[in-house]
Scaffold this motif. Structure first.
Motif, PDB file in Angstrom:
ATOM      1  N   LYS A 122     112.593   9.794  57.900  1.00 41.63           N
ATOM      2  CA  LYS A 122     111.901   8.863  57.009  1.00 41.63           C
ATOM      3  C   LYS A 122     112.730   8.584  55.758  1.00 41.63           C
ATOM      4  CE  LYS A 122     107.359   9.189  56.578  1.00 41.63           C
ATOM      5  NZ  LYS A 122     105.997   9.759  56.433  1.00 41.63           N
ATOM      6  N   TYR A 125     115.562   6.321  56.792  1.00 44.62           N
ATOM      7  CA  TYR A 125     114.977   5.006  57.060  1.00 44.62           C
ATOM      8  C   TYR A 125     114.813   4.235  55.747  1.00 44.62           C
ATOM      9  CZ  TYR A 125     111.618   1.627  59.004  1.00 44.62           C
ATOM     10  OH  TYR A 125     110.972   0.489  59.409  1.00 44.62           O
ATOM     11  N   GLU A 126     114.219   4.896  54.752  1.00 45.10           N
ATOM     12  CA  GLU A 126     114.024   4.238  53.456  1.00 45.10           C
ATOM     13  C   GLU A 126     115.348   3.918  52.777  1.00 45.10           C
ATOM     14  OE1 GLU A 126     111.294   5.792  50.605  1.00 45.10           O
ATOM     15  OE2 GLU A 126     109.661   5.852  52.059  1.00 45.10           O
ATOM     16  N   PHE A 130     119.550   3.472  59.372  1.00 42.57           N
ATOM     17  CA  PHE A 130     118.655   3.479  60.528  1.00 42.57           C
ATOM     18  C   PHE A 130     119.195   4.278  61.707  1.00 42.57           C
ATOM     19  CE2 PHE A 130     117.846  -0.489  58.138  1.00 42.57           C
ATOM     20  CZ  PHE A 130     116.639  -0.086  57.591  1.00 42.57           C
ATOM     21  N   ALA A 133     118.289   7.793  60.823  1.00 42.76           N
ATOM     22  CA  ALA A 133     116.834   7.895  60.959  1.00 42.76           C
ATOM     23  C   ALA A 133     116.451   8.069  62.429  1.00 42.76           C
ATOM     24  CB  ALA A 133     116.169   6.639  60.385  1.00 42.76           C
ATOM     25  N   ARG A 134     117.026   7.239  63.271  1.00 45.06           N
ATOM     26  CA  ARG A 134     116.725   7.296  64.709  1.00 45.06           C
ATOM     27  C   ARG A 134     117.094   8.657  65.284  1.00 45.06           C
ATOM     28  NH1 ARG A 134     119.097   5.579  69.742  1.00 45.06           N
ATOM     29  NH2 ARG A 134     121.095   5.385  68.720  1.00 45.06           N
ATOM     30  N   ALA A 164     112.887   2.443  63.711  1.00 48.00           N
ATOM     31  CA  ALA A 164     114.296   2.628  63.332  1.00 48.00           C
ATOM     32  C   ALA A 164     115.207   1.808  64.243  1.00 48.00           C
ATOM     33  CB  ALA A 164     114.665   4.107  63.377  1.00 48.00           C
ATOM     34  N   ARG A 167     114.917  -1.879  63.219  1.00 44.72           N
ATOM     35  CA  ARG A 167     115.643  -2.133  61.966  1.00 44.72           C
ATOM     36  C   ARG A 167     117.150  -2.055  62.187  1.00 44.72           C
ATOM     37  NH1 ARG A 167     113.184  -1.457  56.820  1.00 44.72           N
ATOM     38  NH2 ARG A 167     111.189  -2.503  56.926  1.00 44.72           N
ATOM     39  N   ARG A 168     117.589  -1.093  62.999  1.00 46.54           N
ATOM     40  CA  ARG A 168     119.021  -0.939  63.283  1.00 46.54           C
ATOM     41  C   ARG A 168     119.549  -2.169  64.001  1.00 46.54           C
ATOM     42  NH1 ARG A 168     121.417   1.298  67.833  1.00 46.54           N
ATOM     43  NH2 ARG A 168     123.589   1.814  67.523  1.00 46.54           N
TER      44      ARG A 168
END
Length: 175
Positions: A122, A125-126, A130, A133-134, A164, A167-168
């Motif tokens: 998280k 991610y923020e 990404f 994050a993944r 994620a 977004r990636r």
């Protein structure tokens, strides 16, 4: 009782009933036990009272070191790192969460390691990372499965992995 009603699909932050969280915070305000202190930190975080949450999170880490178990210390440190994350101190949060995840995983405390990896994801991610994050969410999913987590816990992580990845992909297409 869970105050979490769901997760924002864009930010991945908890969606809560503000009134219920405020009432609970008032209810436990005078309690000094470590569990009550950790709950107050979390409630302050989701109520966006970060200036109050940070010193209380610091105190919870100190108290857990003096009177708690190693697991308590890790839980307090992960929560402290989430306050840093919410304040935008992503590098400091990343370092703390990485350390906590590695220590918990090394001790085979699967649920704490999964919790730390999830928050590591998280935070990444923020911060717009990404890929990290993944990977962190995937590690959290793996550990949760190994620990025998319930389907709803697994679904939360699967939704985070999907977010994620979305977004990636968008980042790669735009880049």
């Amino acid at each position: 009782m869970s105050f979490i009603q769901g997760y924002d699909p864009e930010s991945l932050r908890e969606l809560v009933d503000i009134g219920e969280c405020s009432a609970r915070l008032s209810e436990i305000e005078g309690q000094r036990s470590l569990p009550a202190m950790l709950e107050r930190v979390w409630l302050l975080k989701v109520l966006d009272s970060l200036d109050e949450a940070l010193p209380l999170a610091d105190e919870a880490v100190r108290q857990s070191r003096m009177a708690g178990t190693r697991k308590d210390v890790l839980r307090a440190r992960v929560l402290h790192a989430t306050i840093l994350q919410y304040r935008g101190a992503h590098t400091a949060a990343e370092q703390e969460l990485s350390t906590c995840a590695a220590e918990a995983e090394g001790q085979r405390w699967l649920s704490i390691a999964a919790f730390a990896y999830h928050h590591h994801g998280k935070n990444a991610y923020e911060a717009g990372d990404f890929e990290t994050a993944r990977e962190s969410f995937k590690q959290s999913l793996f550990l949760r499965r190994e620990a025998g987590a319930e389907d709803r816990e697994l679904e939360t992580v699967l939704l985070a992995i999907e977010a994620a990845e979305r977004r990636r992909t968008a980042q790669l297409v735009a880049g």
